[in-house]
Scaffold this motif. Structure first.
Motif, mmCIF file in Angstrom:
data_model
loop_
_atom_site.group_PDB
_atom_site.id
_atom_site.type_symbol
_atom_site.label_atom_id
_atom_site.label_comp_id
_atom_site.label_asym_id
_atom_site.label_seq_id
_atom_site.Cartn_x
_atom_site.Cartn_y
_atom_site.Cartn_z
ATOM 1 N N THR A 97 0.833 -1.212 0.000
ATOM 2 C CA THR A 97 0.000 0.000 0.000
ATOM 3 C C THR A 97 0.860 1.252 0.000
ATOM 4 O O THR A 97 0.659 2.162 -0.822
ATOM 5 C CB THR A 97 -0.948 0.005 1.220
ATOM 6 N N PRO A 121 -3.770 0.060 -2.995
ATOM 7 C CA PRO A 121 -4.329 0.263 -1.657
ATOM 8 C C PRO A 121 -5.770 -0.248 -1.522
ATOM 9 O O PRO A 121 -6.154 -0.760 -0.472
ATOM 10 C CB PRO A 121 -4.261 1.782 -1.470
ATOM 11 N N ALA A 143 -5.640 -3.889 -1.235
ATOM 12 C CA ALA A 143 -5.199 -4.226 0.124
ATOM 13 C C ALA A 143 -6.359 -4.151 1.116
ATOM 14 O O ALA A 143 -6.510 -5.032 1.971
ATOM 15 C CB ALA A 143 -4.058 -3.306 0.557
#
Length: 159
Positions: free
Chosen positions: A24, A135, A138
């Protein structure tokens, strides 16, 4: 099922979450998901998940290839829509999450889409500006790692 305490699955999930945090920050700063992190993590994740459930090794292989294939198709059909780092990250996600990767993908696209709309409405990004997707993958992966099977079971019971 969420696993608390010393359990091999908990160790795998904690290691997976650590890799997700690393990816991330790198993707946010450099808009790249490094192969030297994601590919070894995919291999180790697949071996570990398969060792934890030897009779279901094929679920992790199919989930890994399916998730990567899905993002690859998006990248090929929509120029600039998905980077190859995202595709390799999806490979890792499926290797660790198995069928719960479906939850991860749904959450990733939902949170990513809502964030993109919010950024455009706030004037911080234009419709054609790139936003790193790692991100969001994630976040979806973290949700799936912690609650994915329960979410998937609840959804399937609705059908």
């Amino acid at each position: 099922e969420v696993v608390y305490g010393p359990h091999p699955r908990a160790v795998l999930v904690m290691a997976f979450l650590a890799v997700l945090v690393t990816i991330t920050f790198i993707d946010m700063d450099h808009q790249i998901i490094p192969d030297r992190i994601v590919l070894p993590a995919a291999g180790v994740g697949l071996v570990a998940a398969s060792a934890l459930e030897p009779g279901r090794w094929w679920v992790y292989v199919v989930s890994s290839l399916g998730a990567a294939g899905f993002l690859l198709a998006i990248g090929l059909l929509w120029a600039g829509g998905m980077g190859f780092g995202d595709v390799k990250m999806a490979l890792m996600m499926g290797a660790v999450l198995g069928s719960a990767v479906i939850v991860a993908m749904f959450v990733s696209f939902l949170v990513g889409g809502l964030t993109g709309v919010a950024l455009v409405l706030a004037g911080r990004k234009g419709r054609r500006d790139k936003v790193p997707f790692g991100p969001f993958l994630a976040v979806g992966s973290a949700v799936a790692a912690l609650w994915g099977p329960a979410i998937l079971d609840a959804y399937l019971r609705l059908l």
